[in-house]
Design an enzyme around this catalytic site. Sequence first.
Site, PDB file in Angstrom:
ATOM      1  N   SER A  28       1.035  -1.242  -0.190  1.00  0.00           N
ATOM      2  CA  SER A  28       0.462  -0.065  -0.189  1.00  0.00           C
ATOM      3  C   SER A  28       0.722   1.571   0.311  1.00  0.00           C
ATOM      4  O   SER A  28       0.364   2.245  -0.073  1.00  0.00           O
ATOM      5  CB  SER A  28      -0.862  -0.099   1.056  1.00  0.00           C
ATOM      6  OG  SER A  28      -1.699  -1.252   1.510  1.00  0.00           O
ATOM      7  N   GLU A  35      -4.614  -1.005  -9.064  1.00  0.00           N
ATOM      8  CA  GLU A  35      -4.027   0.055  -8.984  1.00  0.00           C
ATOM      9  C   GLU A  35      -2.624  -0.156 -10.042  1.00  0.00           C
ATOM     10  O   GLU A  35      -1.718  -1.538  -8.936  1.00  0.00           O
ATOM     11  CB  GLU A  35      -3.037   1.382  -7.871  1.00  0.00           C
ATOM     12  CG  GLU A  35      -4.787   2.067  -7.504  1.00  0.00           C
ATOM     13  CD  GLU A  35      -4.306   2.461  -5.921  1.00  0.00           C
ATOM     14  OE1 GLU A  35      -4.694   4.106  -5.691  1.00  0.00           O
ATOM     15  OE2 GLU A  35      -2.997   2.346  -5.496  1.00  0.00           O
TER      16      GLU A  35
HETATM   17  N1  NAD Z   1      -5.640  -4.535   4.721  1.00  0.00           N
HETATM   18  C1  NAD Z   1      -5.369  -3.623   4.097  1.00  0.00           C
HETATM   19  O1  NAD Z   1      -6.314  -3.024   3.728  1.00  0.00           O
HETATM   20  C2  NAD Z   1      -4.467  -3.899   2.741  1.00  0.00           C
HETATM   21  C3  NAD Z   1      -5.184  -3.086   1.322  1.00  0.00           C
HETATM   22  C4  NAD Z   1      -4.146  -2.728   0.247  1.00  0.00           C
HETATM   23  C5  NAD Z   1      -2.682  -3.113   0.451  1.00  0.00           C
HETATM   24  N2  NAD Z   1      -2.167  -3.909   1.726  1.00  0.00           N
HETATM   25  C6  NAD Z   1      -1.013  -4.547   1.418  1.00  0.00           C
HETATM   26  O2  NAD Z   1      -1.230  -6.088   1.719  1.00  0.00           O
HETATM   27  C7  NAD Z   1      -0.380  -6.459   2.342  1.00  0.00           C
HETATM   28  C8  NAD Z   1      -0.841  -7.831   2.745  1.00  0.00           C
HETATM   29  O3  NAD Z   1      -1.931  -7.254   4.172  1.00  0.00           O
HETATM   30  P1  NAD Z   1      -2.414  -7.807   5.035  1.00  0.00           P
HETATM   31  O4  NAD Z   1      -3.576  -6.574   5.478  1.00  0.00           O
HETATM   32  O5  NAD Z   1      -3.123  -8.664   3.729  1.00  0.00           O
HETATM   33  O6  NAD Z   1      -1.232  -7.985   6.096  1.00  0.00           O
HETATM   34  P2  NAD Z   1      -2.278  -9.579   6.803  1.00  0.00           P
HETATM   35  O7  NAD Z   1      -1.335  -9.424   8.531  1.00  0.00           O
HETATM   36  O8  NAD Z   1      -3.862  -9.995   7.026  1.00  0.00           O
HETATM   37  O9  NAD Z   1      -1.186 -10.598   6.076  1.00  0.00           O
HETATM   38  C9  NAD Z   1       0.023 -10.384   5.864  1.00  0.00           C
HETATM   39  C10 NAD Z   1      -0.203 -12.242   5.500  1.00  0.00           C
HETATM   40  O10 NAD Z   1       1.332 -12.262   5.272  1.00  0.00           O
HETATM   41  C11 NAD Z   1       2.270 -13.602   6.025  1.00  0.00           C
HETATM   42  N3  NAD Z   1       3.269 -13.498   5.966  1.00  0.00           N
HETATM   43  C12 NAD Z   1       3.704 -12.159   6.683  1.00  0.00           C
HETATM   44  N4  NAD Z   1       5.497 -12.723   6.859  1.00  0.00           N
HETATM   45  C13 NAD Z   1       5.893 -13.727   5.286  1.00  0.00           C
HETATM   46  C14 NAD Z   1       6.648 -14.376   4.545  1.00  0.00           C
HETATM   47  N5  NAD Z   1       8.151 -13.883   5.035  1.00  0.00           N
HETATM   48  N6  NAD Z   1       6.224 -14.988   4.249  1.00  0.00           N
HETATM   49  C15 NAD Z   1       4.976 -15.817   3.617  1.00  0.00           C
HETATM   50  N7  NAD Z   1       4.025 -14.999   4.722  1.00  0.00           N
HETATM   51  C16 NAD Z   1       4.123 -14.128   5.033  1.00  0.00           C
HETATM   52  C17 NAD Z   1       1.538 -13.397   7.059  1.00  0.00           C
HETATM   53  O11 NAD Z   1       1.369 -15.125   8.257  1.00  0.00           O
HETATM   54  C18 NAD Z   1      -0.139 -12.939   6.886  1.00  0.00           C
HETATM   55  O12 NAD Z   1      -1.052 -14.526   6.809  1.00  0.00           O
HETATM   56  C19 NAD Z   1       0.805  -5.083   2.458  1.00  0.00           C
HETATM   57  O13 NAD Z   1       1.802  -5.094   2.012  1.00  0.00           O
HETATM   58  C20 NAD Z   1      -0.631  -4.236   2.597  1.00  0.00           C
HETATM   59  O14 NAD Z   1      -0.109  -3.485   2.772  1.00  0.00           O
HETATM   60  C21 NAD Z   1      -3.424  -4.384   2.648  1.00  0.00           C
END
Ligand code: NAD
Length: 390
Positions: A119, A152
């Site tokens: 993000s 995006e």
């Molecule tokens: N939550 C939102 O609203 C949102 C929206 C758009 C983008 N994002 C982006 O998406 C990404 C994930 O966000 P999220 O909300 O799904 O997070 P989340 O915490 O729900 O999930 C992250 C997952 O990644 C896993 N993980 C962490 N390190 C790892 C590694 N080294 N190898 C493999 N798996 C690993 C964790 O175990 C977890 O299951 C981030 O970069 C965030 O900025 C989030």
Amino acid sequence: MLDKNTIVGVIGSGAMGAGIAQVAVMAGHKVVLYDNNAAALDKAKGNLILTLQKLQEKGKINDAAAITARMNFAAELSGLAECQLVIEAIVEKLEIKKAVFAEVEKLVAPDCVLASNTSSLSITSIAAACTKADRVLGLHFFNPAPLMALVEVIPAVQTAPELVPAAKQLMQQWGKVPVIAKDTPGFIVNRVARPFYGEAIRIYEEGIADMATIDWAMTEIGGFKMGPFTLMDYIGHDVNYVVTETVFQSFFYDPRYKPSFSQKRLLEAGWLGRKSGRGFYNYAADATMPESNKDTVLGYRIVERILVMLINEAVEALHLNIASAEDLELAMTKGVNYPKGLLHWCDEWTADKCLAILDSLYHEYHEDRYRASALLRKKGTERERFFPAQ
Ligand SMILES: NC(=O)c1ccc[n+]([C@@H]2O[C@H](COP(=O)([O-])OP(=O)(O)OC[C@H]3O[C@@H](n4cnc5c(N)ncnc54)[C@H](O)[C@@H]3O)[C@@H](O)[C@H]2O)c1
């Protein structure tokens, strides 16, 4: 380059990764979902199977079993070796993402496309972790990925130019609305939307209106689905405040994006919003929600102030070629469900009126935060529109 036969890998099975995997598998791809946390992967697997069953019961799909059969779950990164597109959605930490990209690049074919769902981090710095950095780009989905149409598409400085239209086309095949954004902090949505939160908090901090009144004005008069305080509580201050702070720091501390102490204190208190039972509002069963002051004169003043700040942000993004005018409109209507595109809104209100409101704020406060975009000044002075009149 990328088509229906592309095997899609997703790294991270959290909220975003699981959603992106669902979108890809429903679009007909074979998908491999990997997470380094076995419990998270198990949970994602259970949820996905359940979601597909429910969609079938509702008659939205009729081949849940076939879709589930295309879905694979990997406990090791090596499970992604066959993938031709890998989308990373792990924790938002640059060093960890870079390490994962460097690692996955060693496993996959040289023409496998590598994408990040980050993000707020720079795609260029993630790509720099790869030997073949020209295959890296950003694919930023919105939460929940199966429901939100916007993606995006963000080329890094190093991205091969032909990858951008190929990724855009694939996203269209997935039923998404892709927009192209420059690799700058917050891309489009997370940059342009900042004043929706920041200016609302500023109005509240100055005591011009309380939270409930600001929320009422923005929904009832502004036409937004949720007021800023309700929305911040919904997103969670651990996410919303951190995005604001990251954008502020990434913009070399531009005062336009300055975070607020009110929100920082909520985060420090652990009052994260709805999910912790308390944020700006108290969600306890016995708590009563504050009443808004339905003063329409005040309401219009609130909407005017927040909206011109949003419009100015969109105009500045256009001025700096962050995205095309059309993509800016799509981003805000499809990514955060704004009732209208901000450039259309500017045309409707007229650029000279928006400029006059902003200039009066600037004169009142003498703060750089309220400086008008040079493009808004030009449009306002020359009484020009962004789009032809209908
Ligand atoms: N939550 C939102 O609203 C949102 C929206 C758009 C983008 N994002 C982006 O998406 C990404 C994930 O966000 P999220 O909300 O799904 O997070 P989340 O915490 O729900 O999930 C992250 C997952 O990644 C896993 N993980 C962490 N390190 C790892 C590694 N080294 N190898 C493999 N798996 C690993 C964790 O175990 C977890 O299951 C981030 O970069 C965030 O900025 C989030």
